[in-house]
Design an enzyme around this catalytic site. Sequence first.
Site, PDB file in Angstrom:
ATOM      1  N   LYS A 188      -4.528   6.146  -7.236  1.00 34.86           N
ATOM      2  CA  LYS A 188      -3.147   6.191  -7.623  1.00 34.86           C
ATOM      3  C   LYS A 188      -2.283   5.520  -6.094  1.00 34.86           C
ATOM      4  O   LYS A 188      -2.915   4.873  -5.413  1.00 34.86           O
ATOM      5  CB  LYS A 188      -4.044   7.595  -6.324  1.00 34.86           C
ATOM      6  CG  LYS A 188      -3.371   7.922  -4.030  1.00 34.86           C
ATOM      7  CD  LYS A 188      -2.269   8.797  -4.869  1.00 34.86           C
ATOM      8  CE  LYS A 188      -0.749   9.075  -3.968  1.00 34.86           C
ATOM      9  NZ  LYS A 188      -0.672   8.110  -3.408  1.00 34.86           N
ATOM     10  N   GLY A 241      -5.044   1.183   3.243  1.00 32.25           N
ATOM     11  CA  GLY A 241      -4.010   1.267   3.811  1.00 32.25           C
ATOM     12  C   GLY A 241      -4.640   1.821   5.618  1.00 32.25           C
ATOM     13  O   GLY A 241      -5.469   1.382   5.940  1.00 32.25           O
ATOM     14  N   SER A 242      -3.549   2.596   5.405  1.00 27.07           N
ATOM     15  CA  SER A 242      -4.001   3.301   7.092  1.00 27.07           C
ATOM     16  C   SER A 242      -4.933   3.758   7.698  1.00 27.07           C
ATOM     17  O   SER A 242      -5.774   4.471   6.977  1.00 27.07           O
ATOM     18  CB  SER A 242      -1.982   3.639   7.886  1.00 27.07           C
ATOM     19  OG  SER A 242      -2.600   5.753   7.040  1.00 27.07           O
ATOM     20  N   GLY A 246      -7.388   6.809   6.401  1.00 25.84           N
ATOM     21  CA  GLY A 246      -9.670   6.504   6.228  1.00 25.84           C
ATOM     22  C   GLY A 246      -9.935   7.485   6.938  1.00 25.84           C
ATOM     23  O   GLY A 246     -11.025   7.608   6.021  1.00 25.84           O
ATOM     24  N   GLU A 264     -10.288  -0.292   3.521  1.00 24.27           N
ATOM     25  CA  GLU A 264      -9.608  -1.260   4.092  1.00 24.27           C
ATOM     26  C   GLU A 264      -8.377  -0.803   5.072  1.00 24.27           C
ATOM     27  O   GLU A 264      -7.503  -0.452   4.209  1.00 24.27           O
ATOM     28  CB  GLU A 264      -8.571  -2.392   2.577  1.00 24.27           C
ATOM     29  CG  GLU A 264     -10.224  -2.953   2.181  1.00 24.27           C
ATOM     30  CD  GLU A 264     -10.640  -4.256   3.175  1.00 24.27           C
ATOM     31  OE1 GLU A 264     -10.531  -4.653   3.475  1.00 24.27           O
ATOM     32  OE2 GLU A 264     -12.020  -4.146   2.512  1.00 24.27           O
ATOM     33  N   CYS A 299      -1.649  -6.618   5.689  1.00 25.77           N
ATOM     34  CA  CYS A 299      -2.370  -6.039   6.421  1.00 25.77           C
ATOM     35  C   CYS A 299      -2.654  -7.257   7.366  1.00 25.77           C
ATOM     36  O   CYS A 299      -3.745  -6.854   8.855  1.00 25.77           O
ATOM     37  CB  CYS A 299      -3.654  -5.648   6.061  1.00 25.77           C
ATOM     38  SG  CYS A 299      -3.523  -6.554   4.822  1.00 25.77           S
ATOM     39  N   GLU A 398      -0.705  -1.079  15.643  1.00 22.41           N
ATOM     40  CA  GLU A 398      -0.223  -2.045  14.374  1.00 22.41           C
ATOM     41  C   GLU A 398       1.101  -1.530  14.262  1.00 22.41           C
ATOM     42  O   GLU A 398       1.386  -0.531  13.796  1.00 22.41           O
ATOM     43  CB  GLU A 398      -0.999  -1.792  13.013  1.00 22.41           C
ATOM     44  CG  GLU A 398      -0.818  -2.198  11.964  1.00 22.41           C
ATOM     45  CD  GLU A 398      -1.475  -2.049  10.519  1.00 22.41           C
ATOM     46  OE1 GLU A 398      -1.816  -0.685  10.426  1.00 22.41           O
ATOM     47  OE2 GLU A 398      -1.772  -3.169  10.018  1.00 22.41           O
TER      48      GLU A 398
HETATM   49  P1  NAD Z   1      -1.005   5.202   4.325  1.00 24.22           P
HETATM   50  O1  NAD Z   1      -2.531   5.200   4.636  1.00 24.22           O
HETATM   51  O2  NAD Z   1      -0.717   5.332   4.840  1.00 24.22           O
HETATM   52  O3  NAD Z   1      -1.096   5.557   2.534  1.00 24.22           O
HETATM   53  C1  NAD Z   1      -1.833   4.367   1.756  1.00 24.22           C
HETATM   54  C2  NAD Z   1      -2.168   5.401   0.456  1.00 24.22           C
HETATM   55  O4  NAD Z   1      -3.187   6.896   1.054  1.00 24.22           O
HETATM   56  C3  NAD Z   1      -0.788   6.059  -0.724  1.00 24.22           C
HETATM   57  O5  NAD Z   1      -1.596   5.534  -1.470  1.00 24.22           O
HETATM   58  C4  NAD Z   1      -0.797   7.496   0.174  1.00 24.22           C
HETATM   59  O6  NAD Z   1       0.068   8.256  -0.723  1.00 24.22           O
HETATM   60  C5  NAD Z   1      -2.398   8.039   0.335  1.00 24.22           C
HETATM   61  N1  NAD Z   1      -1.857   9.068   1.012  1.00 24.22           N
HETATM   62  C6  NAD Z   1      -1.780   9.199   2.328  1.00 24.22           C
HETATM   63  N2  NAD Z   1      -1.939  10.275   2.806  1.00 24.22           N
HETATM   64  C7  NAD Z   1      -3.248  10.607   1.637  1.00 24.22           C
HETATM   65  C8  NAD Z   1      -4.141  11.495   1.675  1.00 24.22           C
HETATM   66  N3  NAD Z   1      -4.058  12.575   3.099  1.00 24.22           N
HETATM   67  N4  NAD Z   1      -5.370  11.767   1.047  1.00 24.22           N
HETATM   68  C9  NAD Z   1      -5.476  10.863   0.642  1.00 24.22           C
HETATM   69  N5  NAD Z   1      -4.547   9.537   0.690  1.00 24.22           N
HETATM   70  C10 NAD Z   1      -3.954   9.278   1.068  1.00 24.22           C
HETATM   71  O7  NAD Z   1      -0.483   3.296   3.956  1.00 24.22           O
HETATM   72  P2  NAD Z   1       0.522   2.746   3.851  1.00 24.22           P
HETATM   73  O8  NAD Z   1       2.107   3.267   5.154  1.00 24.22           O
HETATM   74  O9  NAD Z   1       0.941   2.786   2.603  1.00 24.22           O
HETATM   75  O10 NAD Z   1       0.480   0.958   4.273  1.00 24.22           O
HETATM   76  C11 NAD Z   1      -0.238   0.639   5.460  1.00 24.22           C
HETATM   77  C12 NAD Z   1      -1.519   0.002   5.978  1.00 24.22           C
HETATM   78  O11 NAD Z   1      -2.148   0.151   5.838  1.00 24.22           O
HETATM   79  C13 NAD Z   1      -1.553  -0.517   6.991  1.00 24.22           C
HETATM   80  O12 NAD Z   1      -2.282   0.597   8.257  1.00 24.22           O
HETATM   81  C14 NAD Z   1      -1.470  -1.592   6.641  1.00 24.22           C
HETATM   82  O13 NAD Z   1      -2.609  -2.255   7.713  1.00 24.22           O
HETATM   83  C15 NAD Z   1      -2.484  -1.190   5.396  1.00 24.22           C
HETATM   84  N6  NAD Z   1      -3.028  -2.156   4.687  1.00 24.22           N
HETATM   85  C16 NAD Z   1      -4.386  -2.317   4.656  1.00 24.22           C
HETATM   86  C17 NAD Z   1      -4.808  -3.745   3.853  1.00 24.22           C
HETATM   87  C18 NAD Z   1      -6.032  -4.241   3.831  1.00 24.22           C
HETATM   88  O14 NAD Z   1      -6.445  -5.471   2.802  1.00 24.22           O
HETATM   89  N7  NAD Z   1      -7.096  -3.860   5.062  1.00 24.22           N
HETATM   90  C19 NAD Z   1      -3.589  -3.942   2.728  1.00 24.22           C
HETATM   91  C20 NAD Z   1      -2.943  -3.821   3.499  1.00 24.22           C
HETATM   92  C21 NAD Z   1      -2.176  -2.055   3.485  1.00 24.22           C
END
Ligand code: NAD
Length: 494
Positions: A188, A241-242, A246, A264, A299, A398
């Site tokens: 996804k 993601g965030s 998570g 992550e 990130c 962040e």
């Molecule tokens: P996000 O958490 O908003 O979204 C990430 C993914 O989760 C997207 O595909 C989104 O559609 C999905 N998502 C959103 N709501 C959801 C839900 N309720 N259930 C399941 N999936 C859902 O993050 P973003 O804004 O796309 O990316 C930025 C974040 O990602 C920042 O916090 C950044 O630090 C982190 N990040 C971490 C790493 C790492 O390796 N640690 C790498 C890149 C980004």
Amino acid sequence: MDQSGIDALAAAPVSARGLFIDGAWQAATSGDVLEVVSPIDGRRLTTIADAGAADVEAAVAAARRAFERGAWSRAAPAERKKVLHRIADAIEREALALAVLGVRDNGTEISMALKAEPGSAAQTFRYYAEALDKVYGEVAPTAGSVLGMILREPVGVVGAIVPWNFPLMIGAWKIAPALAMGNSVVLKPSEVASLSLLRLAEICAECGLPEGVLNVVTGQGAVCGEALGLHGDVDVLVFTGSGGVGRKLLEYSAKSNIKRLYLELGGKSPNVVFADAPDLAQAAKVSAAGIFRNSGQVCVAGSRVLVERSIHEEFAALLAAEAKAMTVGNPLDLKTQAGAIASEAQLTKVSGFVETTLTEGGRLIAGGARILAQTGGSYFAPTVFDAVTPEMTLSREEVFGPVLAVTPFDTEADAVRLANGTEYGLAAAVWTSKLSRAHRMVREIRAGVVHVNTYGGADNTVPLGGHRQSGNGHDKSLHALDKYVNLKTAWIQL
Ligand code: NAD
């Protein structure tokens, strides 16, 4: 690299994309689509399918059927290796087109996207192609009357949810080791940047990956992401993601089948500059790149510079000069050093952090505002705040944008305390010419990676992952393979 080749690719229309399920394209069951808007100029690029729970159901069922059929899960490792190498070759052949497609979708500057996206994705597929037939089971040191064997088996269906900042690279970090170990995958991508991963799924099929082994569902996180997180037949879910999402995934797992999760998450990474740093100008240049490339949507971005008080004024001035000298603009221009913010929603968030920091007393010494509004795109000036205290929001939360906080410190102990004064623990850096101090700081800082006299360097041979609230999973390296296998014991009476 030739600018005219990039321009020609960027002029081509992008066709509407569906869901990739069981080796075929299909519309969402509802027929719904999402508009894809390019952050380069705010114009509509194309549409992607807006998947719902029924589509996720179909994708997981296809993945399970493919796993049970065994064409991939029971294939000889040498066969899987050939296919993964073919995928790496195909990504390399198509690197420019993949990079341009991704840049039009998420706004990363092309100079960085070329290396970080297709470049890194190809290397990742190659790395796991090479690794997969070097993973052995074990024979336990039991008494002679029994044989205890430890087998590594694929887990089955892997769900992977990834963000928008480096979709191909992060997608490959999940897909390649999962496939290497024989699993089926339902991916996804972020609704903000799905296009290059949809093309990757097609490339995988063209390279001989059997149907149903890799499925891609696009759509809103709160709908199709949630459905994947709650699905009872997903064995392992890997996420980047965030922290907020998570946390939801942990709940979904608890509410459904207690699927194994690897998260992550974000960071607020400290970049500690001592007065004995070998070259302050170089440290400032690398530190600026460490927060401003991809407009801070990284990130591991070094978003907090902690600087020894005796060089604080000088170093803050160097950072401000680097920020002001940065070429920000059209990400498809090879000369651009920092491209667009991936979405208007994210730009609004970045502006909000700047407002808050001004209100809380941070001293703005570079940037601080939206720029290039006349392009229709989403651009923000590289921004530096000095005199940021540990209590300020900018020290704690962040931004995921081009905003740097500078904070002075007095002693090494202070530096450690400030560096660790965060709920996160993703990355860090230390600039010093004292070897023993460098080693002490590596030990003391609570983070998944601590750089010394550099920022952001790494390759597939080393893991990337956070400590504390930056998460619990590790992408890359041989360690990542453990996420995609179950250990099984065979206990045999002789
Ligand atoms: P996000 O958490 O908003 O979204 C990430 C993914 O989760 C997207 O595909 C989104 O559609 C999905 N998502 C959103 N709501 C959801 C839900 N309720 N259930 C399941 N999936 C859902 O993050 P973003 O804004 O796309 O990316 C930025 C974040 O990602 C920042 O916090 C950044 O630090 C982190 N990040 C971490 C790493 C790492 O390796 N640690 C790498 C890149 C980004």
